[in-house]
Design an enzyme around this catalytic site. Structure first.
Site: not given
Ligand code: NAD
Length: 432
Positions: A250, A261
């Site tokens: 980084f 994020c």
């Molecule tokens: P994303 O938007 O890719 O996925 C979220 C999913 O949840 C979507 O498919 C949505 O349709 C579904 N969803 C929403 N409400 C729902 C419900 N009531 N029932 C069932 N499904 C539902 O999000 P993401 O990137 O996977 O991130 C998820 C969390 O993890 C966030 O808080 C993010 O900050 C954290 N996070 C993400 C990463 C990353 O690299 N993307 C890494 C670490 C942590």
């Protein structure tokens, strides 16, 4: 172990698949019917190296299933993961409506003890909020665990399978033991499982992302000064990264951090501070430097063309916020494209994976090419935005032959300026 993963996005899908790979029985749930129908038919909604093969194997072997019905998933699962998005409200604070909706879904469908695990990145105190929300809807016993996720898109499977550490925030010994049993196969190499209180686990995730974002903004600020004084940030990076107290990760100057994020987590941390009557001066500066950074290459492009971009045509290589993913959330490419369009220029873009996502976000405001070199035809300059490996070794004379005007704007410093200049191209980088 039987596990429900509720929210099948970047995190939920990877986490569910990796737990299945270790022999657990996983049901991934999502509200999005198209996504679930696609997954049932072998269509993977995201690009993540190695994921397709892993899903296919675990589906074939009966350990991984997909549904839109949370009741069916929660019925059989001892552990229920919440892995839904926590997008920012307008003021930057995290919107918990999806997390709390899932908490309600679990509570109303459970028929005995459950460990409810919050995988989403959530503000400090959310563990308690989830507990209170669930208690309104069930009399069955449960524990809520905070288990932040540290995977990086583009290397998500490796990160999850071989974590540097696993953080488990739990008040209950029983839940902590179940979580340690679940994660034991992932830490055979001796990496630690860190058990702590839920508040500290929640804070750990924000502190980690904010620290990494700080390193990026710090280097971008050093890069600006390098340009002003004639130093080379690439040399400076080597000079400081070799210091064991600093290290290399980084430390790359670039077009600013993006993705789903860092931007949102940095803002959410500032909001948490504000709610606690504190001001996070370093973190505020990190965000402000990052916002400026996304426009710095535009200023260079504009200066190169004497402030007149009207009628100019540019090629962008890279749309995803980083290589090996199709994720464009808060990607610098969006801001760069929009600023070029605002100034009357037109844009053709190429990205190995993110074109469908870009069509969803930018629509037909820009055009697309399905080949990197063909994308350069009739362009007044190439802007390299995402450092996909396939761009690193392109012959610069090929770039020159395709461009109408021989100029390259390298937002990731992936090319050696001397090599590019030797091919007769004008080169602009960051901090060089
Ligand atoms: P994303 O938007 O890719 O996925 C979220 C999913 O949840 C979507 O498919 C949505 O349709 C579904 N969803 C929403 N409400 C729902 C419900 N009531 N029932 C069932 N499904 C539902 O999000 P993401 O990137 O996977 O991130 C998820 C969390 O993890 C966030 O808080 C993010 O900050 C954290 N996070 C993400 C990463 C990353 O690299 N993307 C890494 C670490 C942590």
């Amino acid at each position: 172990m039987r596990i429900a993963i509720i929210g099948t996005g970047y995190v939920g899908l990877v986490v569910g698949t990796c737990f299945a790979e270790n022999g657990n029985r996983i049901t991934c749930v999502d509200l999005d019917e198209d996504k679930i129908n696609g997954l049932k038919n072998g269509i993977i909604p995201i690009y993540e190296p190695g994921l397709k093969e892993l899903i296919s194997r675990n589906v074939d072997e009966g350990r991984l299933t997909f549904t839109t019905d949370p009741a069916a998933a929660v019925k059989d699962a001892l552990v229920c993961f919440i892995a839904v998005g926590t997008p920012p409200h307008e003021d930057g604070s995290a919107d918990l409506k999806y997390v709390l909706a899932v908490a309600r879904d679990i509570a109303t469908n459970m028929d005995g003890y459950r460990v409810v695990v919050n995988k989403s990145t959530v503000p400090v105190g959310t563990n308690r909020l989830v507990r209170e929300t669930m208690a309104e809807f069930t009399d069955h016993p449960f524990d809520v665990v905070s288990n932040p996720e540290f995977l990086k898109e583009g290397a998500a499977i490796d990160d999850f399978m071989k974590p540097d550490r696993v953080v488990i925030g739990a008040d209950s010994e029983k839940a902590s033991e179940i979580m340690q049993e679940l994660y034991a196969p992932f830490v055979r190499s001796g990496k630690p499982i860190l058990c702590m209180d839920p508040l500290s686990a929640e804070m750990t995730k924000y502190a980690a992302n904010s620290m990494l974002a700080t390193r990026i903004s710090f280097m971008n600020e050093i890069a600006a000064l390098c340009e002003a004084v004639g130093a080379d940030v690439n040399q400076v990076r080597k000079g400081i990264g070799t210091d064991a107290r600093i290290g290399f990760p980084f430390l790359f100057a670039g077009a600013g951090y993006g993705g789903s994020c860092f931007p949102k987590d940095v803002r959410a941390l500032m909001k948490t501070a504000e709610k606690n009557d504190l001001q996070m001066q370093i973190i505020e500066a990190v965000e402000s430097v990052n916002n400026q950074q996304k426009s710095r290459m535009i200023q260079k492009i504009s200066q190169h063309f004497d402030g007149d971009l009207a009628g100019k045509h540019f090629t962008m290589w890279g749309l995803a916020f980083k290589p090996n993913t199709d994720d464009m959330r808060e990607a610098p490419s969006i801001i760069i494209a929009e600023k070029l369009l605002e100034q009357g220029a037109t844009v053709t873009a190429f990205d190995p994976e993110a074109i469908p996502e870009s069509k969803r976000i930018l629509g037909d405001k820009i055009s697309y090419a399905h080949d990197a070199l063909a994308a350069l035809d009739n362009a007044d300059g190439l802007i390299l935005i995402t450092e996909w490996n396939e761009f690193r070794h392109v012959d610069p004379s090929e770039i020159k032959n395709h461009l109408r005007q021989p100029v390259v704007f390298d937002c990731r410093n992936i090319w050696n300026p001397a090599t590019i200049r030797a091919a007769g191209l004008t080169y602009y980088g960051i901090g060089v």
